[in-house]
Motif scaffolding. Structure first.
Motif, short mmCIF file in Angstrom:
data_model
loop_
_atom_site.label_atom_id
_atom_site.label_comp_id
_atom_site.label_asym_id
_atom_site.label_seq_id
_atom_site.Cartn_x
_atom_site.Cartn_y
_atom_site.Cartn_z
N ILE A 43 -5.39 11.08 -5.35
CA ILE A 43 -5.42 9.67 -5.76
C ILE A 43 -5.16 9.56 -7.26
O ILE A 43 -4.40 8.70 -7.72
N ALA A 44 -5.80 10.46 -8.04
CA ALA A 44 -5.62 10.45 -9.49
C ALA A 44 -4.35 11.17 -9.91
O ALA A 44 -4.08 11.31 -11.10
N ARG A 45 -3.59 11.65 -8.96
CA ARG A 45 -2.32 12.33 -9.18
C ARG A 45 -2.46 13.57 -10.03
O ARG A 45 -1.67 13.83 -10.93
N PHE A 46 -3.50 14.35 -9.77
CA PHE A 46 -3.59 15.67 -10.37
C PHE A 46 -2.51 16.57 -9.78
O PHE A 46 -2.09 17.54 -10.41
N TRP A 47 -2.14 16.28 -8.54
CA TRP A 47 -0.97 16.90 -7.91
C TRP A 47 -0.19 15.79 -7.21
O TRP A 47 -0.72 14.70 -6.98
N ASP A 48 1.05 16.06 -6.90
CA ASP A 48 1.85 15.11 -6.13
C ASP A 48 1.84 15.50 -4.65
O ASP A 48 1.86 16.69 -4.32
N VAL A 49 1.81 14.49 -3.80
CA VAL A 49 1.85 14.75 -2.36
C VAL A 49 3.18 15.39 -2.00
O VAL A 49 4.21 15.18 -2.67
N GLN A 50 3.18 16.16 -0.92
CA GLN A 50 4.40 16.81 -0.46
C GLN A 50 5.01 16.08 0.74
O GLN A 50 6.09 16.44 1.21
N GLY A 51 4.30 15.07 1.20
CA GLY A 51 4.81 14.24 2.28
C GLY A 51 4.03 12.95 2.32
O GLY A 51 2.85 12.90 1.99
N GLY A 52 4.67 11.85 2.72
CA GLY A 52 4.01 10.55 2.74
C GLY A 52 3.85 9.98 1.34
O GLY A 52 4.53 10.38 0.39
N ARG A 53 2.90 9.04 1.19
CA ARG A 53 2.66 8.45 -0.13
C ARG A 53 1.25 7.92 -0.22
O ARG A 53 0.61 7.64 0.79
N ILE A 54 0.78 7.76 -1.46
CA ILE A 54 -0.53 7.17 -1.75
C ILE A 54 -0.29 5.97 -2.63
O ILE A 54 0.44 6.04 -3.63
N THR A 55 -0.91 4.84 -2.27
CA THR A 55 -0.77 3.64 -3.09
C THR A 55 -2.12 3.24 -3.67
O THR A 55 -3.16 3.38 -3.03
N VAL A 56 -2.08 2.75 -4.89
CA VAL A 56 -3.24 2.17 -5.56
C VAL A 56 -2.85 0.75 -5.96
O VAL A 56 -1.90 0.56 -6.72
#
Length: 397
Positions: A198-211
């Motif tokens: 959520i805090a983007r310490f890493w980036d997802v490798q699939g899909g997405r996270i929204t804030v």
């Protein structure tokens, strides 16, 4: 030199790592009586570093000797030639003296340049390492200063792995703005990773996270983190004053605001007992404080930041029982009207959550309120029953 330079540099790096590991793990080493074994491991790296350093010296020694002999022979030859020409009357005295001085100055500079050239391979190995770090992609390079529509968080078919190990496998969830979501599950199930994404310490490798309706990859990192306060399970404090450590939550805060946050986090009393109060300089990593004290300062830092989304990763794990009730009340005050995501194992921490997510093996295997989950067979009910049984244990004389 092409081989021995990088090898010596690598041995030096291993030596530094071994010494730091030995010093930082000293308490574990002594507790298990492994002083001799650990000392031998460090000595082995010292010997290896010495061997590589000597190998480097042996490889350059012949060339250094040849170079110095050549430089000195030519310097003496120039001086002799100048004297011979002067004696023959073909060279004025002033120019003879100039040539004598130049013979030493010129070749001394050449010798110095040659000595510096011997270090180029080691410098090259260091530069390769520095360049590899410098070439690491910056995650928010294309981000924008965005204002979230609200404080909601949404995972849409998110996948993430460390190498070959899958941590989150096509996870989808919604955390409504202003709600409390508890994440529970066995160790290694991906709870902390979920919050770190959520805090983007890493980036997802699939899909997405929204804030707030925006993909976290669309934000500049600063604009994203303005909306998130985090309290980690493992707390790190900087080698600075207590006040400045709390001010990491809001650098422009006044002393009165820092004190108010410290009181709310139940750490004002022990801070005032320190030699210089809020001006006491903590050791590196906050080593002069206990685990519970460090965690309460971390909570005060989050309270001072006052972000709309709060993530607590086992925030009360190291808190003394006598302070836990006050701290729970302070956290309730902190998170009132905010979006709260918490990782916890204690029943009293999660039972009042608006939704509980049970994470296991990279999947959300259960979700619902405490009453809904306790009424159905599954991992959550087993967790509650085991916890209740553990709490009922007694020591008998």
């Amino acid at each position: 030199l092409l081989k021995t330079g990088p090898a010596r540099q690598h041995a030096q790096m291993k030596l530094v790592e071994a010494v730091l590991e030995y010093i930082q793990g000293m308490s574990v080493v002594k507790a298990y009586g492994l002083d001799k074994d650990s000392g031998q491991a460090v000595q082995k790296t010292v010997d290896e570093s010495c061997e590589k350093a000597l190998g480097l010296e042996h490889s350059v020694a012949p060339w250094m000797g040849l170079r110095q002999i050549t430089v000195r022979v030519f310097a003496v030859a120039l001086a002799v030639c100048a004297l011979v020409l002067y004696s023959g009357g073909s060279l004025p005295l002033t120019r003879c003296l100039l040539m004598l001085v130049a013979s030493f100055m010129l070749y001394a500079e050449l010798e110095s340049a040659g000595n510096m050239a011997d270090n180029l391979q080691m410098l090259g190995a260091s530069m390769d390492k520095a360049n590899s770090i410098d070439d690491t992609p910056v995650m928010d390079i294309d981000g924008a200063e965005l204002r979230p529509e609200d404080a909601s968080v949404r995972f849409e078919d998110v996948s993430f792995s460390y190498g070959e190990r899958i941590i989150l496998d096509h996870v989808s969830l919604t955390v409504p703005a202003g709600s409390t979501t508890a994440v529970v599950g066995p160790s290694g199930g991906g709870k902390t990773t979920l919050c770190n994404l959520i805090a983007r310490f890493w980036d997802v490798q699939g899909g997405r996270i929204t804030v707030g309706g925006h993909d976290v990859r669309e934000y500049k990192l600063d604009s994203l983190m303005k909306n998130i306060s985090m309290v980690f399970q493992s707390v790190y404090l900087f080698n600075d004053t207590v006040e400045n450590n709390i001010k990491f939550g809001r650098p422009d805060a006044t002393h009165e605001q820092v004190v108010a946050a410290a009181k709310a986090a139940c750490c004002h009393d022990f801070i005032m007992a320190l030699p210089d109060g809020y001006d006491t300089v903590l050791g590196e990593g906050g080593g002069s404080l206990s685990g519970g004290e460090k965690q309460r300062i971390s909570i005060a830092r989050a309270m001072l930041k006052d972000a709309p989304i709060v993530i607590l990763d086992e925030a009360t794990a190291s808190v003394d029982p006598e302070n836990e009730a006050e701290l729970q009340a302070a956290i309730s005050s902190l998170t009132k009207g905010k979006t709260l995501i918490l990782i916890a194992h204690r029943l009293k921490t999660v039972r009042n959550a608006d939704q509980i997510l049970v994470l296991n093996g990279g999947h959300i295997v259960q979700r619902g309120t405490h009453e809904e989950l306790i009424a159905q067979p599954g991992l959550y009910a087993d967790f509650v029953h085991v916890r209740a049984k553990a709490n009922s244990w007694k020591l008998e004389a």
